[in-house]
Design a protein around this motif. Sequence first.
Motif, mmCIF file in Angstrom:
data_model
loop_
_atom_site.group_PDB
_atom_site.id
_atom_site.type_symbol
_atom_site.label_atom_id
_atom_site.label_comp_id
_atom_site.label_asym_id
_atom_site.label_seq_id
_atom_site.Cartn_x
_atom_site.Cartn_y
_atom_site.Cartn_z
ATOM 1 N N ILE D 242 130.700 82.358 26.011
ATOM 2 C CA ILE D 242 130.718 81.152 25.181
ATOM 3 C C ILE D 242 132.161 80.742 24.877
ATOM 4 O O ILE D 242 132.521 79.555 24.976
ATOM 5 C CB ILE D 242 129.908 81.406 23.887
ATOM 6 N N ALA D 243 132.987 81.717 24.544
ATOM 7 C CA ALA D 243 134.391 81.415 24.250
ATOM 8 C C ALA D 243 135.069 80.818 25.485
ATOM 9 O O ALA D 243 135.847 79.857 25.392
ATOM 10 C CB ALA D 243 135.124 82.681 23.800
ATOM 11 N N ALA D 244 134.755 81.373 26.648
ATOM 12 C CA ALA D 244 135.369 80.886 27.886
ATOM 13 C C ALA D 244 134.870 79.485 28.225
ATOM 14 O O ALA D 244 135.633 78.620 28.669
ATOM 15 C CB ALA D 244 135.073 81.859 29.029
ATOM 16 N N MET D 245 133.580 79.254 28.018
ATOM 17 C CA MET D 245 133.042 77.927 28.300
ATOM 18 C C MET D 245 133.697 76.887 27.410
ATOM 19 O O MET D 245 134.078 75.802 27.882
ATOM 20 C CB MET D 245 131.529 77.912 28.094
ATOM 21 N N ALA D 246 133.850 77.211 26.141
ATOM 22 C CA ALA D 246 134.454 76.255 25.216
ATOM 23 C C ALA D 246 135.897 75.956 25.624
ATOM 24 O O ALA D 246 136.334 74.798 25.618
ATOM 25 C CB ALA D 246 134.395 76.799 23.791
ATOM 26 N N ALA D 247 136.620 77.002 26.009
ATOM 27 C CA ALA D 247 138.009 76.802 26.425
ATOM 28 C C ALA D 247 138.068 75.942 27.684
ATOM 29 O O ALA D 247 138.916 75.041 27.813
ATOM 30 C CB ALA D 247 138.686 78.154 26.664
ATOM 31 N N ALA D 248 137.165 76.200 28.611
ATOM 32 C CA ALA D 248 137.140 75.419 29.858
ATOM 33 C C ALA D 248 136.820 73.958 29.565
ATOM 34 O O ALA D 248 137.410 73.042 30.151
ATOM 35 C CB ALA D 248 136.102 76.008 30.826
ATOM 36 N N LEU D 249 135.900 73.728 28.654
ATOM 37 C CA LEU D 249 135.516 72.347 28.358
ATOM 38 C C LEU D 249 136.656 71.611 27.657
ATOM 39 O O LEU D 249 136.964 70.461 27.990
ATOM 40 C CB LEU D 249 134.243 72.307 27.506
ATOM 41 N N GLU D 250 137.303 72.291 26.717
ATOM 42 C CA GLU D 250 138.439 71.644 26.041
ATOM 43 C C GLU D 250 139.510 71.275 27.059
ATOM 44 O O GLU D 250 140.080 70.187 27.011
ATOM 45 C CB GLU D 250 139.052 72.610 25.025
ATOM 46 N N ASP D 251 139.756 72.199 27.970
ATOM 47 C CA ASP D 251 140.768 71.976 28.990
ATOM 48 C C ASP D 251 140.377 70.799 29.887
ATOM 49 O O ASP D 251 141.187 69.915 30.177
ATOM 50 C CB ASP D 251 140.884 73.265 29.811
ATOM 51 N N ALA D 252 139.112 70.785 30.277
ATOM 52 C CA ALA D 252 138.631 69.707 31.157
ATOM 53 C C ALA D 252 138.721 68.356 30.447
ATOM 54 O O ALA D 252 139.114 67.347 31.050
ATOM 55 C CB ALA D 252 137.192 69.992 31.596
ATOM 56 N N CYS D 253 138.380 68.352 29.170
ATOM 57 C CA CYS D 253 138.395 67.078 28.446
ATOM 58 C C CYS D 253 139.828 66.602 28.215
ATOM 59 O O CYS D 253 140.120 65.405 28.267
ATOM 60 C CB CYS D 253 137.640 67.204 27.125
#
Lengths: 145, 145, 384, 384
Positions: D242-253
Amino acid sequence: MALYTDTVMDHFMHPRNVGEIADADGVGQVGNAKCGDIMKMYLKIKDGVIEDVKFETFGCGSAIASSSMATEMIKGKTIDEALAVTNRQVVEALGGLPAHKLHCSVLAEESIKSAIKNYYDRNGIEYDHSKFPDDCGEVESCRMV
Amino acid sequence: MALYTDTVMDHFMHPRNVGEIADADGVGQVGNAKCGDIMKMYLKIKDGVIEDVKFETFGCGSAIASSSMATEMIKGKTIDEALAVTNRQVVEALGGLPAHKLHCSVLAEESIKSAIKNYYDRNGIEYDHSKFPDDCGEVESCRMV
Amino acid sequence: MIYADNAATTKMSPVALAAMLPALEDNYGNPSSLHSVGQHAAELLQSAREAMARCLNCKPREILFTSGGSEADNQALLSAAELGRLKGKKHIISTAFEHHAVLHSLKRLEKQGFEVTLLPVGPTGTVTAQQVKEAIRPDTCLVTVMYANNEIGSILPIEEIGAVCREAGVLFHTDAVQATGHLPIDVKAQHIDMLSLSGHKFHGPKGVGALYVRQGVPITSLIEGGAQERGKRAGTENVPGIAAMAAALEDACAHMEENRAKVTALRDKLIAGLSQIPHSALNGDPVNRLPGNVNFCFEGIEGESLLLLLDDAGICASSGSACTSGSLDPSHVLLAIGRPHEVAHGSLRLSLSEWNQPWEIDHILREVPRVVAYLRSMSPVWKD
Amino acid sequence: MIYADNAATTKMSPVALAAMLPALEDNYGNPSSLHSVGQHAAELLQSAREAMARCLNCKPREILFTSGGSEADNQALLSAAELGRLKGKKHIISTAFEHHAVLHSLKRLEKQGFEVTLLPVGPTGTVTAQQVKEAIRPDTCLVTVMYANNEIGSILPIEEIGAVCREAGVLFHTDAVQATGHLPIDVKAQHIDMLSLSGHKFHGPKGVGALYVRQGVPITSLIEGGAQERGKRAGTENVPGIAAMAAALEDACAHMEENRAKVTALRDKLIAGLSQIPHSALNGDPVNRLPGNVNFCFEGIEGESLLLLLDDAGICASSGSACTSGSLDPSHVLLAIGRPHEVAHGSLRLSLSEWNQPWEIDHILREVPRVVAYLRSMSPVWKD
Ligand SMILES: Cc1ncc(COP(=O)(O)O)c(C=O)c1O
Ligand SMILES: Cc1ncc(COP(=O)(O)O)c(C=O)c1O
Ligand code: FES
Ligand code: FES
């Protein structure tokens, strides 16, 4: 711990006014062992002022912190001021409590009222019964809030 | 690729006997473009012996590998020997196929039979119709195996 | 910090991490993809499946990967119920102290017309094969009994229960989430039809688990979609998590005896020491229990306060206290073994792993009595 | 290898890995545990929830973590159906080319008495808000339309569809698995009631996803058990994932516009080049498509052979070919946009990310025509 605010943790780890007052002028106990929380409040009252207060609590972190904070809030206050203390004010003074822990602050409010009621009863002082909680032990269900 | 054995991959990447034989003595085609696989087999037959064989296939990796392997298995063999080749033997020679790809090997068996049937028909040779597959194009459903 | 909450979750082992990292960093393909990057991932998946199967003594194709123990439990119960519906059998047998993943699934099935018998578990927290046998009816479609209880650690006679079920022709599922990697599993010898496990309980990762399903037992999808897991569990496979779980399980199985001996010794020292506390009582069976499980009730104590003070003393533990769970009712497990409400509020679970050290046990044995005495001293109901 | 299969799954970004590793190695507690190790994990979980909420413009409590996009889709449809059942509304509107996680869930609901209208998607693969409006009936309980199609990349007018649904008082769910991190999402402005996403489609990890559920929309548990995710999704949380997904999404956005410009340029070069191949046809809308999606049909070609030969040429790609899927029917998406069976067998999907390089596009543009020509040369049906 993210669960509780720093103030809650401070009052839990270093509770103020723990203990009993052997010659208390009013004693109140609320809660129920079945529910896992009992709060007992001892008051020393002189000329309508709460000169000393102590508590004993069996309960969770927030119950202990609420008791401790509540004693601090009424110490040196008049009876009327103490009666005006609400569980909301206790929660605010603690910087907040988790939603499912609010009932611990209700116990704090009620234990003060219960001790004052006991003082009134002992001294034959008239009061409005509807403004006081029922005695401990009459709790039907554990879900108070 | 773990999907296919090394032998399958070898025959897929380097298929033997690809192409057409312009003056073939027997030509057979099975499968259906709608289903995504068609196999065409060309035979050069002399004195009952398959002197040359070539194939063209539109289909998946295992269809191409099955065609290639099947041509190798019948080249230089008599017609009767070729007719005895089963899809099981093709699969074994390939070192196995995934379960849902077995029907590709069935196409290989049937394309040989179909080409031999065409040779019989051209030459007025009698044969047992029940031992040969129906002509291409009559497939009702794509699910062959 | 002394970590003594391994029944809640464990730290990943170096072996599991070493299996996970390459899959995260390099071997990132989708196992459904035909190209080589995808097929390398498919190979990892297959090796993991084979490793899991070796540990459980089953076929690789009998392993269904899920997102954890809860999903496995839910799917097992859904599948058995679906089958029961088809056959007009709508009775299920379980125990009163299963995990909520089982109990809440059973509640759902009750709403759909199933009848559920929850066997009482007695003071030590177990059920006998005889109890199960007597409860089986002609319309029983499933017996689901946990291998070991997560709170009080008691180990149930699942091999005997499995034999009874097999003989009666009733499906047998066991929630082995707490047992896997710690107790021997042999699904054949133990007559198990379905078994749930979860990676993070044996030094594997969180968010991945598995359901063993004996070949021939028809399984119903809980999550519909792509054809992953032979069409029985849709969703792109968590390959790194699965690879790490398999590595952790292989490691746990390879060192099971050695770990068990070590952890049992620590556990027994802890139990002996904590038993010295006045008005304390061990929960669960003293002998027939998970190697790492210690669970006590201390009268006059509320669990959350105990945990918070132990945390301050450097000890991570857990409690079946109501206050820790957001509900006001104490643990259904402690109630099921007959603890009264007021006592059930004062429970402490310490769950050890093979990484705990003897000095940590000594520290716990110093701190728990101190904290219990302190809390009792401020309790209005406790007067020695 | 040139990785051009980012619609199937992506490689994790360094940012996502950096968020995951500490949670795997050190921050391993169970967020439900009261002690500090558990509460640190709870904090990680909460920060991740807040980060996700910022990316979608919703409240943290509106994010429900799941094991992936399939689970999110299943739970969204189950919840809407449960609600519809209560209200006596049993009609659902969707499109003919949804992902199987949606289509198969709809099939299941049909068996339970729901009526499903699958809107046709036309040759470019889209539906209009007008089509949705006309299909809505008094008993419609849900409209579920994907944000972007996973095979042909067409982007659907979900904001307009959302507005139509809101006005009609019908729940609107969108499967945004392919859109998340690549296209702007604002659940408020887009009138979305439920939205599914999956971590591994935007350089996050596999086996973790989320369902956004607008506050006030009652949600039904798919997985019952513990009280995680406010009682709506049981199971110990996959905190590292979950932490990794959130970081990836923030980065993508944070890099969405920049990535979009870069990837679109590569995509358009690829489309222009492959269009030169005789008897080829682009699938999907040329303009209104996912930045990284390229999808062609080549007549006379079978997809699996094409993929295997491209893999040998160092290119990872995908196909809607029947043979790649184990079924013998070609992609339902290609059939939905009107491709005949024989043509649908010969499709090629190349899906790019911002990590693809211009030289890789050049290599693909050299290899694909060569392989197509080779396969046509050995085809019995293809004679130029
Ligand atoms: C549009 C769409 N929906 C749902 C899914 C399912 O996501 P997952 O495989 O992560 O469960 C996918 C990808 O596989 C997808 O592309
Ligand atoms: C006995 C038992 N069953 C099921 C579960 C659920 O596992 P998970 O949280 O991994 O879904 C747990 C642990 O939480 C457990 O201890
Ligand atoms: S005493 Fe139990 S929640 Fe406060
Ligand atoms: S030709 Fe399609 S599976 Fe072989």
